[in-house]
Scaffold this active site. Sequence first.
Site, PDB file in Angstrom:
ATOM      1  N   SER A 184       0.841  -1.357   0.358  1.00  0.00           N
ATOM      2  CA  SER A 184      -0.400   0.389  -0.225  1.00  0.00           C
ATOM      3  C   SER A 184       0.460   0.822  -0.096  1.00  0.00           C
ATOM      4  O   SER A 184       0.509   2.111  -0.309  1.00  0.00           O
ATOM      5  CB  SER A 184      -1.297  -0.230   1.214  1.00  0.00           C
ATOM      6  OG  SER A 184      -0.035   0.339   2.085  1.00  0.00           O
ATOM      7  N   HIS A 226      -5.012  -3.286  -3.245  1.00  0.00           N
ATOM      8  CA  HIS A 226      -5.132  -2.548  -4.197  1.00  0.00           C
ATOM      9  C   HIS A 226      -4.948  -2.825  -4.922  1.00  0.00           C
ATOM     10  O   HIS A 226      -4.469  -2.040  -6.522  1.00  0.00           O
ATOM     11  CB  HIS A 226      -3.431  -1.396  -3.646  1.00  0.00           C
ATOM     12  CG  HIS A 226      -3.859  -0.509  -2.308  1.00  0.00           C
ATOM     13  ND1 HIS A 226      -4.288   0.670  -2.170  1.00  0.00           N
ATOM     14  CD2 HIS A 226      -3.454  -0.771  -1.397  1.00  0.00           C
ATOM     15  CE1 HIS A 226      -4.344   0.592  -1.205  1.00  0.00           C
ATOM     16  NE2 HIS A 226      -3.650  -0.199  -0.249  1.00  0.00           N
ATOM     17  N   LYS A 230     -11.692   0.640  -2.325  1.00  0.00           N
ATOM     18  CA  LYS A 230     -10.556   1.627  -3.045  1.00  0.00           C
ATOM     19  C   LYS A 230     -11.050   1.631  -4.186  1.00  0.00           C
ATOM     20  O   LYS A 230     -11.701   2.023  -4.648  1.00  0.00           O
ATOM     21  CB  LYS A 230     -10.039   0.853  -2.339  1.00  0.00           C
ATOM     22  CG  LYS A 230      -9.136   1.103  -1.366  1.00  0.00           C
ATOM     23  CD  LYS A 230      -7.459   0.699  -0.150  1.00  0.00           C
ATOM     24  CE  LYS A 230      -7.617   1.105   0.848  1.00  0.00           C
ATOM     25  NZ  LYS A 230      -7.306   0.157   1.212  1.00  0.00           N
TER      26      LYS A 230
HETATM   27  C1  LIG Z   1      -6.985   0.318   3.248  1.00  0.00           C
HETATM   28  C2  LIG Z   1      -5.884  -1.266   3.383  1.00  0.00           C
HETATM   29  C3  LIG Z   1      -6.775  -2.104   3.903  1.00  0.00           C
HETATM   30  C4  LIG Z   1      -8.334  -2.048   5.332  1.00  0.00           C
HETATM   31  O1  LIG Z   1      -9.200  -1.579   4.703  1.00  0.00           O
HETATM   32  P1  LIG Z   1     -10.176  -0.824   5.552  1.00  0.00           P
HETATM   33  O2  LIG Z   1     -11.911  -1.147   4.784  1.00  0.00           O
HETATM   34  O3  LIG Z   1     -10.191   0.405   4.625  1.00  0.00           O
HETATM   35  O4  LIG Z   1     -10.471  -0.692   6.652  1.00  0.00           O
HETATM   36  C5  LIG Z   1      -6.134  -3.717   4.684  1.00  0.00           C
HETATM   37  N1  LIG Z   1      -5.496  -3.997   3.266  1.00  0.00           N
HETATM   38  C6  LIG Z   1      -4.945  -3.116   3.312  1.00  0.00           C
HETATM   39  C7  LIG Z   1      -3.284  -3.767   1.662  1.00  0.00           C
HETATM   40  C8  LIG Z   1      -4.588  -1.553   2.680  1.00  0.00           C
HETATM   41  O5  LIG Z   1      -4.366  -1.510   1.875  1.00  0.00           O
END
Ligand SMILES: *Cc1c(COP(=O)(O)O)cnc(C)c1O
Length: 384
Positions: free
Chosen positions: A175, A203, A235
Site C-alpha cells: 500500500s 489495491h 478503494k
Molecule cells: C486499506 C487497506 C486495508 C484496510 O481496509 P479498510 O476497508 O480501509 O479498513 C487492509 N489492507 C490493505 C493492504 C489496505 O491497503
Amino acid sequence: MRDLGAALQRRRAEGLYRRRRIAGRAPAVETVIDGERLLCFTSNDYLGLAGHPSVVAAFVEAAREWGVGAGAAHLVNGHTRLHHELEEALADFTGRPRALLFSSGYMANLGIASALCRRGDSLMQDRLNHASLLDAARFSGARLLRYAHRDAADLARRLDDARGEKLIVSDAVFSMDGDVAPLAELARLARARDAWLWIDDAHGFGVLGPGGRGSVAAAGLDGAGVPILMATLGKALGVAGAFVAGDEALIETLIQFARTYVYTTAQPPAQAAATLAALALLRDESWRRGRLRALIQRFRAGAAERGLPLMDSETAIQPLPAGDAARASAWSEGLRRRGILVSAIRPPTVPEGGARLRVTLSAAHQEAQVDRLLDALGEVVGCA
Ligand SMILES: *Cc1c(COP(=O)(O)O)cnc(C)c1O
C-alpha cells in the site's frame, strides 16, 4: 495515568504529528480541503467510481427501500437479500465457491486471523504488510514471523522455524510502495511447506488482472494456489467494506468464529447495493482500467524526463522517496502551495528513513492534470 500531553509534545517535536484536514466537497479529483481548492492525487478511488452516477443512484434507491442502517449483525437479522446478492456476485467474480462481507478491510483481516490461528501457530508476514495484518497477528495470539520484503527465500528459511499451523499472509500490492508480491512463488512455497496462503488484494482488486479480477488472477492463480483471498471495497470499487473469498469450509469457519464478523452491525444494505452497481461497471466497462494504465505510463515517463526519482512501481501507487520526514512534508507543502494535494507518508506508517510522497493516480484524472503534477514536482523536488 500516563502523561498524554508529554507524548503528544514528543510527537510534535519529532515532526510526526498528524492532523486531519476537512474536505468540504466530495473527495474527487478536484476537491476542497480546509477551504482550499486542490487537485487531488491521494485517493484510492482508482477508477473514479466513488461518485459515479449509477453507483450513487443504486445507493439512494436502496436507501429509500431499505432504510439507511442494517439494524443488527449478520447473524441476527442484519443480513439482507442485498448483502447476500453481493456475496454471490463477489464469489462469481473471483471464481471462488463463496464470499463473505465484512464492514471494513481492517476488520476482515482481524477476523481471518482470529478464526484461523490459535496460540502456538505461526503467522508469516512480509515486513511491509499493511498495519491491519500486523494487528491481526496480535489479535489472534499467533506467533508473528516477519520475512524480508518480497523475499521468498527468506520466507522459506523462516518456515523452517515455524511451529504449529503455518499461515502466510502478504499484501498483493504494497500500500505504501506500489510494488507487487511474488504471488506465484509464495503459492509454490505454501504448497510445498503445507502452509495456508492468504492474500490481501486491497489495491489490486478491480484494477489488475483479467477483467479487474485482481492480483491473484493476474498471477494466474486460483483458489488452489491462494485459498484465502481478501480484498476491500472502498478503494477501486469506490464504496466501503471488504470481503473474503474462498471455499465453503473457510467461509463457514469465518461465520462461526471471526469475532469481527459476529459481533458487529452489518454494513448498510444500500452500501451493498452501491457495491453491486460498482461491480457491474467493473464488469461492463474495461476502459477505466486501460485509461489508468495509460496515465501511470504517462506519469512514469514524465518523471523520468524530469529526473524525478520514483520507486519501482507499475501500479496506481507511485511513491517518491524523500528519506527524512521533514523533507517529505516540505515537498507536500510545496505542492499544496501550487494547488495540488499529495500526502507525505512518514514513520511510523513507513520505516524510519523511508518517508515519501505517495502519489496515487485514478482513471478520473485528465492527462493535463497529470502533467500539472509533474511540473509542480519538478519545481518542488528539484529545488528541495
Ligand atoms: C486499506 C487497506 C486495508 C484496510 O481496509 P479498510 O476497508 O480501509 O479498513 C487492509 N489492507 C490493505 C493492504 C489496505 O491497503
